[in-house]
Design a protein around this motif. Structure first.
Motif, mmCIF file in Angstrom:
data_model
loop_
_atom_site.group_PDB
_atom_site.id
_atom_site.type_symbol
_atom_site.label_atom_id
_atom_site.label_comp_id
_atom_site.label_asym_id
_atom_site.label_seq_id
_atom_site.Cartn_x
_atom_site.Cartn_y
_atom_site.Cartn_z
ATOM 1 N N PRO A 132 -4.282 -1.903 3.998
ATOM 2 C CA PRO A 132 -3.343 -1.835 5.149
ATOM 3 C C PRO A 132 -3.152 -3.056 5.646
ATOM 4 N N ASP A 133 -3.963 -4.216 5.376
ATOM 5 C CA ASP A 133 -3.567 -5.444 5.659
ATOM 6 C C ASP A 133 -2.483 -6.316 5.291
ATOM 7 N N GLU A 134 -1.703 -5.638 4.163
ATOM 8 C CA GLU A 134 -0.847 -6.541 3.401
ATOM 9 C C GLU A 134 0.627 -6.310 4.130
ATOM 10 N N PRO A 135 1.206 -7.492 4.272
ATOM 11 C CA PRO A 135 2.677 -7.221 4.797
ATOM 12 C C PRO A 135 3.578 -6.415 4.153
ATOM 13 N N PRO A 136 4.475 -5.749 4.670
ATOM 14 C CA PRO A 136 5.311 -4.852 4.007
ATOM 15 C C PRO A 136 6.135 -5.019 3.237
ATOM 16 N N ASP A 137 6.510 -6.248 3.204
ATOM 17 C CA ASP A 137 7.741 -6.955 2.112
ATOM 18 C C ASP A 137 6.799 -7.568 1.004
ATOM 19 N N ARG A 138 5.606 -7.324 1.043
ATOM 20 C CA ARG A 138 4.882 -7.993 -0.155
ATOM 21 C C ARG A 138 5.244 -7.494 -1.494
ATOM 22 N N GLN A 139 5.571 -8.507 -2.400
ATOM 23 C CA GLN A 139 5.896 -8.014 -3.807
ATOM 24 C C GLN A 139 4.470 -8.213 -4.526
ATOM 25 N N PHE A 140 4.422 -7.185 -5.280
ATOM 26 C CA PHE A 140 2.968 -7.073 -6.042
ATOM 27 C C PHE A 140 3.183 -7.887 -7.406
ATOM 28 N N GLN A 141 2.128 -8.848 -7.443
ATOM 29 C CA GLN A 141 2.107 -9.927 -8.687
ATOM 30 C C GLN A 141 0.685 -9.614 -9.229
ATOM 31 N N SER A 142 0.150 -8.804 -9.030
ATOM 32 C CA SER A 142 -1.303 -8.643 -9.327
ATOM 33 C C SER A 142 -1.665 -7.535 -10.570
ATOM 34 N N LEU A 143 -0.356 -7.115 -11.126
ATOM 35 C CA LEU A 143 -0.473 -6.137 -11.991
ATOM 36 C C LEU A 143 -0.977 -6.623 -13.530
ATOM 37 N N GLY A 144 -0.426 -7.959 -13.495
ATOM 38 C CA GLY A 144 -0.996 -8.615 -14.947
ATOM 39 C C GLY A 144 0.074 -8.209 -16.218
ATOM 40 N N GLU A 145 1.120 -7.990 -15.705
ATOM 41 C CA GLU A 145 2.076 -7.756 -16.983
ATOM 42 C C GLU A 145 3.376 -8.453 -16.514
ATOM 43 N N PRO A 146 3.583 -9.471 -17.608
ATOM 44 C CA PRO A 146 4.729 -10.285 -17.348
ATOM 45 C C PRO A 146 6.007 -9.546 -17.510
ATOM 46 N N LEU A 147 5.927 -8.259 -18.357
ATOM 47 C CA LEU A 147 7.385 -7.614 -18.512
ATOM 48 C C LEU A 147 7.663 -6.950 -17.091
ATOM 49 N N PHE A 148 7.138 -6.947 -16.021
ATOM 50 C CA PHE A 148 7.387 -6.171 -14.730
ATOM 51 C C PHE A 148 8.356 -7.531 -14.119
ATOM 52 N N ALA A 149 8.486 -8.565 -14.369
ATOM 53 C CA ALA A 149 9.238 -9.736 -13.945
ATOM 54 C C ALA A 149 10.395 -10.185 -14.599
ATOM 55 N N LEU A 150 10.430 -9.536 -15.913
ATOM 56 C CA LEU A 150 11.524 -9.867 -16.674
ATOM 57 C C LEU A 150 12.600 -8.772 -16.678
#
Length: 458
Positions: free
Chosen positions: A59-77
């Motif tokens: 619940p502490d995360e801001p609503p517009d946060r982009q999740f970067q902790s998945l550990g898979e570079p293909l999610f950013a490509l």
């Protein structure tokens, strides 16, 4: 091999079962591997899904946060085939957050596609993604109570699954093809090895029929030994029957000849009586006919004996010398030319009987020369043996077609001045027929009559 061959039937049945078993095994292994690959792929999707659910549940995360902790570079490509999407469903207008790879596209909702929830509370299915990509997608609804309701989705490019499965199928097909070839070669060897005793029996029976052996010899497998034993018993029984037939023929000859001789002797004491003369004439005819039919029965019994073979060249040479001595006073020259490889499938005395009658007839009508030639002809059809052609030519006056037809009939003679009963050619015809041969008359190259005798060879 012919279609009715036992080896063919065994090989084809083994081949059919082999193909069926390998095909079923290949399909099962391919299906098992595909399922295993699919489960491994689903574990990757679920790992990303749980990470996203954990991020959403913080619940502490801001609503517009982009999740970067998945550990898979293909999610950013962009449009990489790997995507995630979080949709808040408890607001009037659904709020959607997506991975950078999804760009401005949206993932479909499996709930709207009719996919049922599993026992683990997720939905799994294949869907069409951006740019026509085929995706494997996992979706999970998340209820955070007062913090909202969310639909979390993760999708991955299912080409990986299909490529892995296709590669496995390729190697599996190659392996099974090689295995099938080896098994087929093994089957051929097993069929040949297993049926070798039957082939040996077949060759042994051929040797018996051709005169190279008298019985089936050697050790045979327990399944075939009774066949060999019964075959030998059949051959022995056949020989015993032939011997009994010969004995009966001899007994019949003695039983009839003695009364016939008494009739002739009694009629001879009254030579001046026309009745006695007629009795003696008919008695001579009876004697000739009796000799002919007894000889035919005797030879028929010999023909039924399996495995008798005669070398032709020595028999012809011995016959030539004998006939030259008999007709020495007339100065008849007898020449003989015989193929050394010629063999007659029958007894020597029968061959001498047939050829002797022909040579004797030729010497009676020859002017000065008789020529004997023995030829061996190749088999006319598959499975048949060679044929012998024995040609007897003389340089006499020869015969017209009508005269040839007349002398071929039993007892018919053209010249009563020549010695004999007139049964010679008829006896030759009958004997040749018993052996599956034939006699034909024609014109000889040296000017007279040609008698051609065709007989089975070996």
């Amino acid at each position: 091999m012919p279609a009715s061959s036992l080896a063919n039937r065994l090989f084809l049945s083994a081949t059919a079962w082999l193909v069926v078993i390998l095909a079923i095994t290949g399909v099962v292994l391919s299906s098992v591997y595909k399922n295993a690959t699919e489960r491994a792929f689903d574990r990757r999707l679920n790992l990303s899904l749980r990470t996203l659910v954990a991020e959403v549940a913080t619940p502490d995360e801001p609503p517009d946060r982009q999740f970067q902790s998945l550990g898979e570079p293909l999610f950013a490509l962009p449009l990489s085939g790997w995507y995630w999407q979080i949709t808040r469903t408890d607001t009037e207008k659904p709020e959607v957050r997506t991975s950078k790879s999804l760009w401005d596209k949206k993932l479909p909702k499996l709930e709207e596609l009719g996919t049922e929830l599993t026992a683990a509370g997720i939905r799994l299915a294949y869907v069409d993604g951006p740019e026509g990509q085929n995706l494997r997608m996992v979706e999970r609804p998340v209820d955070l109570g007062g913090d909202g309701k969310f639909l979390v989705s993760v999708a991955g490019d299912s080409t990986e699954i299909f490529d892995e499965t296709r590669s496995f199928d390729y190697y599996l097909g190659g392996t099974f093809t090689a295995l099938g070839i080896v098994l087929l070669l093994t089957t051929v060897f097993q069929v040949r090895f297993g049926l070798a005793p039957l082939k040996r029996i077949s060759e042994s029976i051929a040797d018996i029929r051709s005169g190279r052996a008298e019985r089936l010899e050697g050790e045979f497998p327990v399944e075939i030994a009774p066949l060999a034993r019964e075959t030998n018993a059949l051959i022995d029984a056949n020989r015993e029957i032939v011997e009994r037939a010969r004995t009966h023929v001899g007994n019949l000859a003695h039983a009839i000849k003695t009364p016939l001789s008494v009739i002739v002797n009694e009629a001879g004491t009254h030579a001046a009586d026309p009745f006695a003369a007629k009795v003696m004439e008919q008695a001579d005819v009876m004697r000739d006919q009796l000799a002919h039919h007894l000889e035919r029965a005797r030879i028929a019994a010999r023909v039924s004996v399996v495995g008798t073979v005669t070398e032709v060249a020595p028999a012809i040479e011995a016959l030539r010398r004998t006939m030259e001595k008999i007709y020495r006073d007339r100065g008849i020259v007898i020449e003989a030319k015989a193929d050394p490889a010629a063999k007659f499938r029958g007894e020597r005395q029968d061959l001498e009987e047939m050829v002797g009658n022909l040579v004797d007839n030729a010497c009676k009508w020859a002017a000065s020369r008789v020529f004997i030639e023995v030829l061996v002809e190749a088999p006319q059809q598959a499975g048949a043996g060679p044929r012998l052609r024995i040609l007897v030519d003389d340089d006499g006056r020869g015969l017209s077609e009508a005269e040839r037809a007349q002398v071929s009939r039993r007892g018919q003679r053209l010249d009563e001045s020549k010695p004999g009963s007139g049964l010679g050619l008829s006896i030759v015809t009958d004997l040749a027929a018993l052996y599956g041969g034939s006699l034909s008359l024609g014109s000889a190259p040296i000017g007279g009559l040609r008698a051609e005798l065709a007989l089975p060879g070996i």
